[in-house]
Structure formats: structure tokens, C-alpha cells
Design an enzyme around this catalytic site. Sequence first.
Site, mmCIF file in Angstrom:
data_model
loop_
_atom_site.group_PDB
_atom_site.id
_atom_site.type_symbol
_atom_site.label_atom_id
_atom_site.label_comp_id
_atom_site.label_asym_id
_atom_site.label_seq_id
_atom_site.Cartn_x
_atom_site.Cartn_y
_atom_site.Cartn_z
ATOM 1 N N HIS A 3 31.807 26.084 32.771
ATOM 2 C CA HIS A 3 30.957 26.937 33.599
ATOM 3 C C HIS A 3 29.488 26.551 33.398
ATOM 4 O O HIS A 3 28.729 26.417 34.375
ATOM 5 C CB HIS A 3 31.185 28.400 33.209
ATOM 6 C CG HIS A 3 30.613 29.398 34.148
ATOM 7 N ND1 HIS A 3 31.342 30.442 34.654
ATOM 8 C CD2 HIS A 3 29.368 29.539 34.672
ATOM 9 C CE1 HIS A 3 30.580 31.175 35.456
ATOM 10 N NE2 HIS A 3 29.370 30.648 35.470
ATOM 11 N N ASP A 23 40.951 36.845 40.357
ATOM 12 C CA ASP A 23 39.858 37.240 41.243
ATOM 13 C C ASP A 23 38.894 36.095 41.531
ATOM 14 O O ASP A 23 37.868 36.325 42.177
ATOM 15 C CB ASP A 23 39.085 38.416 40.621
ATOM 16 C CG ASP A 23 38.406 38.027 39.315
ATOM 17 O OD1 ASP A 23 39.105 37.563 38.397
ATOM 18 O OD2 ASP A 23 37.175 38.191 39.199
ATOM 19 N N ARG A 60 40.998 25.763 33.965
ATOM 20 C CA ARG A 60 41.039 25.799 35.427
ATOM 21 C C ARG A 60 40.050 24.798 36.024
ATOM 22 O O ARG A 60 39.040 24.505 35.414
ATOM 23 C CB ARG A 60 40.679 27.212 35.898
ATOM 24 C CG ARG A 60 41.631 28.268 35.389
ATOM 25 C CD ARG A 60 41.006 29.644 35.582
ATOM 26 N NE ARG A 60 41.909 30.665 35.077
ATOM 27 C CZ ARG A 60 41.496 31.858 34.637
ATOM 28 N NH1 ARG A 60 40.210 32.152 34.628
ATOM 29 N NH2 ARG A 60 42.369 32.741 34.219
ATOM 30 N N MET A 88 32.628 31.032 38.321
ATOM 31 C CA MET A 88 33.433 31.940 37.511
ATOM 32 C C MET A 88 34.911 31.609 37.623
ATOM 33 O O MET A 88 35.426 31.291 38.691
ATOM 34 C CB MET A 88 33.193 33.382 37.940
ATOM 35 C CG MET A 88 33.603 34.404 36.884
ATOM 36 S SD MET A 88 32.603 34.262 35.379
ATOM 37 C CE MET A 88 31.033 34.883 35.951
ATOM 38 N N ASP A 129 44.815 36.984 35.207
ATOM 39 C CA ASP A 129 43.495 36.736 34.641
ATOM 40 C C ASP A 129 43.076 38.001 33.876
ATOM 41 O O ASP A 129 43.782 39.012 33.896
ATOM 42 C CB ASP A 129 42.518 36.428 35.784
ATOM 43 C CG ASP A 129 41.092 36.251 35.312
ATOM 44 O OD1 ASP A 129 40.875 35.480 34.361
ATOM 45 O OD2 ASP A 129 40.193 36.886 35.881
ATOM 46 N N ALA A 177 39.023 39.322 33.000
ATOM 47 C CA ALA A 177 37.847 39.992 33.579
ATOM 48 C C ALA A 177 37.922 40.000 35.097
ATOM 49 O O ALA A 177 38.146 38.976 35.732
ATOM 50 C CB ALA A 177 36.567 39.307 33.117
ATOM 51 N N ALA A 208 25.203 32.544 38.770
ATOM 52 C CA ALA A 208 26.074 32.660 37.598
ATOM 53 C C ALA A 208 27.518 32.918 38.006
ATOM 54 O O ALA A 208 28.453 32.473 37.327
ATOM 55 C CB ALA A 208 25.575 33.777 36.681
ATOM 56 N N LYS A 233 34.256 28.576 29.741
ATOM 57 C CA LYS A 233 32.828 28.866 29.661
ATOM 58 C C LYS A 233 31.987 27.606 29.461
ATOM 59 O O LYS A 233 30.871 27.512 29.998
ATOM 60 C CB LYS A 233 32.565 29.893 28.556
ATOM 61 C CG LYS A 233 33.284 31.215 28.775
ATOM 62 C CD LYS A 233 33.159 31.708 30.216
ATOM 63 C CE LYS A 233 34.002 32.943 30.484
ATOM 64 N NZ LYS A 233 34.169 33.214 31.926
#
Length: 275
Positions: A61, A192, A166, A54, A17, A19, A50, A58
Site C-alpha cells: 500500500h 469491500d 492481494r 486499500m 476480509d 476492516a 490513502a 500495508k
Amino acid sequence: MNAPLTSVLPLQAVIFDWAGTLVDYGSLAPTQIFVEAFASFGITVTLAQARGPMGLSKRDHIRSLLADPAIQQQWQQRFGAASADADIDAIYERFMPMQIAKVGQYSQPIPGAIDTLAWLRGQGLKIGSCSGYPRQVLDVLLPLARVQGIEPDHVVAGDDLAAGGRPGPWMALANVIALAVGDVGRCVKVDDTVPGILEGRNAGMWCVGLTLSGNEVGCTEQEVAAMPAEERSARRKQAAARLSAAGAHYVIDSVADLPAVLQQIAQRCRAEGHR
């Protein structure tokens, strides 16, 4: 021309990944922008809210945040109707320029990332990557990361694939195809977030979750270092539990700890006869 380096380990590739994994300790860039994008519509979203979805693309999201009952209630009170696909589009269009403008501020490599990538190359392993970031955002991030020494062999963006992102396996498998990897069982996904771990498991890969450097803890390196030991241990334990529940085979603090885990995975592969 030099022949390609043969892997020293019984592994073929590692898929990262971005970030919270390779850059942006704490995965801060996307989180704050979601808060600001929703605020521009008069909707209050906390940092904890928020962070919840994650790892998704986006747009997905944003869809997930609007499905949160508390956020949806705010939306209906403000606009007099439930949110629709057009509202997702509107928030996304507001989010994108804000994210593009800010992502460069969070492009610093996570400590140990550069050395880990060098170690992987020394082992003859291919290095892939994928992100929930759209391609427009990665077009800004990648050159900045490259200058600082972070340059995987392949990158897949969250909006590159018609199949979606994902927790489906498609971005991870797109790396497998691009890197000409012959066995997904000899690939390791490093992430993460819960959706990122699910992505790796759905792709049939070994999965390594990251705690302190990533979204689950969500703090800067300095904030983590300043935490009382008991709090840091508790935050690590909570993050590890969520990532393990998603299917992570191993959980470590950050990418700096990855080589030792890959040696353990290699031992298990040899024991199981995968060479």
C-alpha cells in the site's frame, strides 16, 4: 465427540476480509494512519488518496501511494530524490506502531456481522478470513474482536505468506488449505476493496462486494445514515460499479445482507450441478 456439521448449502466456506467487512464500518483505521504516517515525513496524503490502494498488504500500500505522481512529486521536492525501497521501509516502520496503537479503537463489529457468522455456522459452512493488516496488527485486533463475537475459524495476515498478498490468490487459498476445503468453486470471498475482489476471483471463488460498510464509501455508519437519500444512493452506485468491474458476482450494502446472497449463489450452484 460430535461429528462435524455437514453444510446445508452446496457451498463449503466463506472467506472474509476484516476492516470494512467484519469490523470497522467504513474501514477507517488503516486510512487515517496512512495519512498520519506520511505527514510525519512532511508529505500530504488525502484520505481519498490513502483509500485508493486499500486491500493491499500495508507495505505494498505504501509502495503504491509513493507511485502516485502527486505524492511522488512531493517526495522529490522534499528529499531531492525519488523514493527508494529504503524509504518504503522507513514509512512502514513509522506506520506500524501507529496502526497497532489505533486499531483497537476500530474493532467494533459491523452491524449484522455476528448474526451472519452464527448463521453460517448453523449452515455448516467453514469461516475463513484474511487481511491486508500485518500479523502484529492482527495480534491486537483479533482478541478484541473475539470478545465481541467475531471469531473466524482461520485468519491469514497480509505478511504471513512468502508468495505475497492481494490481488494474488494466496491468502484466500491459504484459508482453503487450512480449512480443508475440497473445491474453491464452492467458496465465497467477501470483501469491500477492489484488490480483495480480485484476490477472490484469482482464487476461483464466488465474490461478494460490500458498498456502504466499506472502503469505497469510507464513512461511519452514522455518516451514512445522515446522508441525503440521493447522495447515499449515488455513493452506493459508484462503489458497486468499482467492485463489479473488479469481478464481484454480487454487490450488497454490508455483511448483514450476505445470507440472502448465499442462497442465490447456492441456487446457481445447484442449477449448474455443483452439489
